[in-house]
Write a protein that holds these residues in place. Structure first.
Motif, PDB file in Angstrom:
ATOM      1  N   GLN A 111      92.585  68.762  20.403  1.00 28.20           N
ATOM      2  CA  GLN A 111      94.223  68.636  19.740  1.00 28.20           C
ATOM      3  C   GLN A 111      95.135  68.920  20.585  1.00 28.20           C
ATOM      4  O   GLN A 111      95.856  70.059  20.358  1.00 28.20           O
ATOM      5  N   THR A 112      95.433  68.674  21.348  1.00 35.43           N
ATOM      6  CA  THR A 112      96.611  68.873  22.422  1.00 35.43           C
ATOM      7  C   THR A 112      97.438  67.703  22.621  1.00 35.43           C
ATOM      8  O   THR A 112      97.174  67.002  22.588  1.00 35.43           O
ATOM      9  N   HIS A 113      99.085  68.268  23.184  1.00 34.01           N
ATOM     10  CA  HIS A 113     100.031  67.279  23.151  1.00 34.01           C
ATOM     11  C   HIS A 113     100.118  66.898  24.734  1.00 34.01           C
ATOM     12  O   HIS A 113      99.003  67.913  25.372  1.00 34.01           O
ATOM     13  N   GLY A 114     100.091  65.657  25.002  1.00 31.85           N
ATOM     14  CA  GLY A 114      99.962  65.202  26.357  1.00 31.85           C
ATOM     15  C   GLY A 114      99.224  64.381  26.279  1.00 31.85           C
ATOM     16  O   GLY A 114      98.085  63.807  25.826  1.00 31.85           O
ATOM     17  N   GLU A 115      99.319  63.560  27.580  1.00 34.62           N
ATOM     18  CA  GLU A 115      98.135  62.339  28.166  1.00 34.62           C
ATOM     19  C   GLU A 115      97.357  63.087  29.418  1.00 34.62           C
ATOM     20  O   GLU A 115      98.751  63.783  30.104  1.00 34.62           O
ATOM     21  N   ARG A 116      96.466  62.356  29.565  1.00 35.12           N
ATOM     22  CA  ARG A 116      95.419  62.936  30.948  1.00 35.12           C
ATOM     23  C   ARG A 116      94.889  61.552  31.484  1.00 35.12           C
ATOM     24  O   ARG A 116      94.159  60.966  29.927  1.00 35.12           O
ATOM     25  N   ASP A 117      94.423  61.672  32.253  1.00 31.40           N
ATOM     26  CA  ASP A 117      92.976  60.511  32.350  1.00 31.40           C
ATOM     27  C   ASP A 117      91.815  62.181  31.781  1.00 31.40           C
ATOM     28  O   ASP A 117      91.808  62.808  32.464  1.00 31.40           O
ATOM     29  N   VAL A 118      90.092  61.610  31.003  1.00 36.93           N
ATOM     30  CA  VAL A 118      89.051  62.381  31.071  1.00 36.93           C
ATOM     31  C   VAL A 118      88.229  61.801  30.727  1.00 36.93           C
ATOM     32  O   VAL A 118      88.016  59.688  31.684  1.00 36.93           O
ATOM     33  N   VAL A 119      87.206  61.535  31.064  1.00 39.83           N
ATOM     34  CA  VAL A 119      85.775  60.712  30.943  1.00 39.83           C
ATOM     35  C   VAL A 119      84.759  61.636  29.861  1.00 39.83           C
ATOM     36  O   VAL A 119      85.286  62.499  29.220  1.00 39.83           O
ATOM     37  N   VAL A 120      84.917  60.232  28.861  1.00 37.38           N
ATOM     38  CA  VAL A 120      84.323  60.526  27.683  1.00 37.38           C
ATOM     39  C   VAL A 120      82.690  60.343  28.128  1.00 37.38           C
ATOM     40  O   VAL A 120      81.982  59.647  27.472  1.00 37.38           O
ATOM     41  N   GLY A 121      82.596  61.620  26.779  1.00 34.51           N
ATOM     42  CA  GLY A 121      81.067  61.756  27.396  1.00 34.51           C
ATOM     43  C   GLY A 121      80.905  61.158  25.791  1.00 34.51           C
ATOM     44  O   GLY A 121      81.377  61.859  24.579  1.00 34.51           O
ATOM     45  N   VAL A 122      79.981  60.274  25.359  1.00 30.23           N
ATOM     46  CA  VAL A 122      78.803  60.009  24.055  1.00 30.23           C
ATOM     47  C   VAL A 122      77.577  59.500  24.816  1.00 30.23           C
ATOM     48  O   VAL A 122      77.196  58.597  25.174  1.00 30.23           O
ATOM     49  N   ARG A 123      76.451  59.968  23.495  1.00 30.92           N
ATOM     50  CA  ARG A 123      75.060  60.442  23.801  1.00 30.92           C
ATOM     51  C   ARG A 123      75.008  58.613  22.732  1.00 30.92           C
ATOM     52  O   ARG A 123      75.884  58.484  21.777  1.00 30.92           O
ATOM     53  N   PRO A 124      74.378  57.981  23.159  1.00 34.61           N
ATOM     54  CA  PRO A 124      73.820  56.530  22.827  1.00 34.61           C
ATOM     55  C   PRO A 124      73.277  57.577  20.709  1.00 34.61           C
ATOM     56  O   PRO A 124      74.006  56.357  20.379  1.00 34.61           O
ATOM     57  N   SER A 125      72.705  58.064  20.074  1.00 37.19           N
ATOM     58  CA  SER A 125      72.399  58.211  19.319  1.00 37.19           C
ATOM     59  C   SER A 125      73.912  58.878  18.453  1.00 37.19           C
ATOM     60  O   SER A 125      73.490  58.878  17.292  1.00 37.19           O
ATOM     61  N   ALA A 126      74.891  58.676  19.478  1.00 37.63           N
ATOM     62  CA  ALA A 126      76.115  59.017  18.104  1.00 37.63           C
ATOM     63  C   ALA A 126      76.706  57.731  17.989  1.00 37.63           C
ATOM     64  O   ALA A 126      77.674  58.189  17.276  1.00 37.63           O
ATOM     65  N   VAL A 127      76.311  56.549  18.898  1.00 37.85           N
ATOM     66  CA  VAL A 127      77.730  55.737  18.380  1.00 37.85           C
ATOM     67  C   VAL A 127      76.904  54.658  17.105  1.00 37.85           C
ATOM     68  O   VAL A 127      76.193  55.244  16.956  1.00 37.85           O
ATOM     69  N   ARG A 128      77.943  54.264  16.593  1.00 35.78           N
ATOM     70  CA  ARG A 128      77.986  54.449  15.190  1.00 35.78           C
ATOM     71  C   ARG A 128      78.613  52.856  15.096  1.00 35.78           C
ATOM     72  O   ARG A 128      79.533  52.307  15.467  1.00 35.78           O
ATOM     73  N   PHE A 129      77.874  52.244  13.707  1.00 41.45           N
ATOM     74  CA  PHE A 129      78.194  50.741  14.004  1.00 41.45           C
ATOM     75  C   PHE A 129      79.277  50.273  13.039  1.00 41.45           C
ATOM     76  O   PHE A 129      78.319  50.610  11.437  1.00 41.45           O
ATOM     77  N   GLU A 130      80.770  49.980  12.564  1.00 45.57           N
ATOM     78  CA  GLU A 130      80.701  49.520  11.881  1.00 45.57           C
ATOM     79  C   GLU A 130      82.104  48.216  11.638  1.00 45.57           C
ATOM     80  O   GLU A 130      82.506  47.991  13.418  1.00 45.57           O
ATOM     81  N   ALA A 131      81.968  47.023  10.954  1.00 47.00           N
ATOM     82  CA  ALA A 131      82.157  46.115  11.493  1.00 47.00           C
ATOM     83  C   ALA A 131      84.093  46.344  11.690  1.00 47.00           C
ATOM     84  O   ALA A 131      84.225  44.899  12.629  1.00 47.00           O
ATOM     85  N   ASP A 132      85.144  46.810  11.149  1.00 48.07           N
ATOM     86  CA  ASP A 132      86.143  47.551  11.583  1.00 48.07           C
ATOM     87  C   ASP A 132      85.952  48.246  12.668  1.00 48.07           C
ATOM     88  O   ASP A 132      87.210  48.383  12.719  1.00 48.07           O
TER      89      ASP A 132
END
Ligand SMILES: Nc1ncnc2c1ncn2[C@@H]1O[C@H](COP(=O)(O)OP(=O)(O)O)[C@@H](O)[C@H]1O
Ligand SMILES: [Mg+2]
Length: 350
Positions: free
Chosen positions: A266-287
């Motif tokens: 939670q820091t202010h400002g903007e930057r480029d990042v690489v987001v890492g998400v494990r396949p098992s952490a992906v959740r499914f929600e209609a919206d």
């Protein structure tokens, strides 16, 4: 000294001409610990193990075993037992003679050798095979014979270099469990080389992740899995591998597919990042963020979905039935605690 088998490597460098196979390896292993050297092929794992065994000399650096500097000592003085992928059994000798060999070399009395061989063979459940030649054994039995030969010496260190990689998948799993039990019951320090992250994750108390002759991270498998310190370690550990998605970070969220996903950072400002998400952490929600299923790999009790999300590939594990079908549209989301953030330039965890 109470516990035996403490190991310390200090600044180990190994050069072959101008090429540095090891660029400065440091670690410490506690007595009785199961320590894995994990990394891709060519990263320097076997070189490190051979230097620890005394089969190779480092270009510079120090090796201490139980506080004693053994850098210049040869293999026989180090009191270590080594098991290789190729078992290295003597084909013309029986199983008994193979297991007895290190004791014969050490000129131990005959009366002592028989019982010691039978005890070691019993520990790996091959007492009934002592009269056979290695050529009359299955791969798994040969591997046990190699282990018994290591056990019989009651060495203070067990060094294992990809010992399971010649076994078929089912036997590898069984032997893996038994190896762990064996190491626990012997209470011996084990250093275990593998390129298989699942093997390291399941066997090791702690592991060192090797890449390009360096250690990139050391820790308990669960901690390295939960907090990989770089993009490379994140990509190497976990199966299927972590999704790594270039994105923009903005005031505590990442922007993916035109949506904001809140992060723990939670820091202010903007930057480029690489987001890492494990396949098992992906959740499914209609919206959730709209994504399209491109390929469904059915594993039986779950499936891996290859999805496309705003033009980016995303792999997800799905374990509800019925499974979605190729071409289906689904909404996906990720909890803040499941989002790993990396700096795209330094490749380090943020
Ligand atoms: N005797 C040698 N001469 C030149 N290069 C070597 C020699 N032994 C190993 N290497 C190189 O050192 C690197 C590390 O090798 P190794 O420790 O066997 O890797 P790993 O066990 O992680 O697959 C590799 O690039 C390998 O080609
Ligand atoms: Mg190797």
């Amino acid at each position: 000294m109470s516990a035996r088998g403490q190991v310390q490597l200090d600044g180990i460098v190994k050069k072959h001409g101008a090429f540095a196979a090891l660029k400065g390896i440091d670690f410490e292993i506690k007595p009785g610990e199961f320590f894995a050297l994990l990394g891709p092929s060519g990263s320097g794992k076997s070189t490190t193990l051979r230097i620890l065994a005394g089969l190779d000399a480092p270009t510079s650096g120090r090796i201490l075993v139980d506080g004693e500097d053994v850098t210049g000592a040869d293999a026989r003085e180090r009191d270590v037992a080594m098991v290789f992928q190729s078992y290295a059994l003597y084909p013309h000798m029986t199983v008994f003679e193979n297991i007895a060999f290190p004791l014969e070399m050490a000129k131990r009395p005959k009366a002592e050798i028989g019982p010691a061989v039978r005890e070691a063979a019993a520990k790996v459940k091959i007492e009934h095979l002592l009269d056979r030649k290695p050529g009359q054994l299955s791969g798994g039995q040969q591997q046990r014979c190699a282990l018994a030969r290591a056990i019989v010496r009651k060495a203070r260190l067990f060094l294992l270099d990809e010992p399971l990689s010649n076994l078929d998948a089912k036997l590898r799993l069984e032997t893996r469990v038994e190896l762990k039990k064996l190491q626990r019951s012997l209470g011996v320090t084990a250093v275990y080389v593998t390129h298989d992250q699942e093997e390291a994750m399941t066997l090791a108390d702690r592991m060192a992740v090797f890449m390009e002759g360096e250690i990139r991270q050391i820790g308990r498998p669960a901690d390295v899995f939960a907090q990989p310190n770089s993009i490379e370690v994140a990509a190497f550990i976990g199966s299927p591998p972590m999704n790594l998605i270039p994105a923009r970070y903005q005031d505590g969220s990442v922007l993916i597919g035109g949506r904001r996903l809140p992060t723990m950072l939670q820091t202010h400002g903007e930057r480029d990042v690489v987001v890492g998400v494990r396949p098992s952490a992906v959740r499914f929600e209609a919206d959730g963020i709209p994504a399209t299923v491109e390929v469904v790999e059915n594993l039986g009790d779950a499936a891996i979905l290859d999805m496309s999300l705003a033009g980016t590939a995303l792999r997800a594990r799905y374990d509800r039935f019925p499974l979605p079908r190729e071409g289906d549209a689904m909404g996906v989301t990720v909890r803040p605690e499941d989002i790993h953030l990396f700096d795209p330039v330094s490749r380090r965890r943020l």
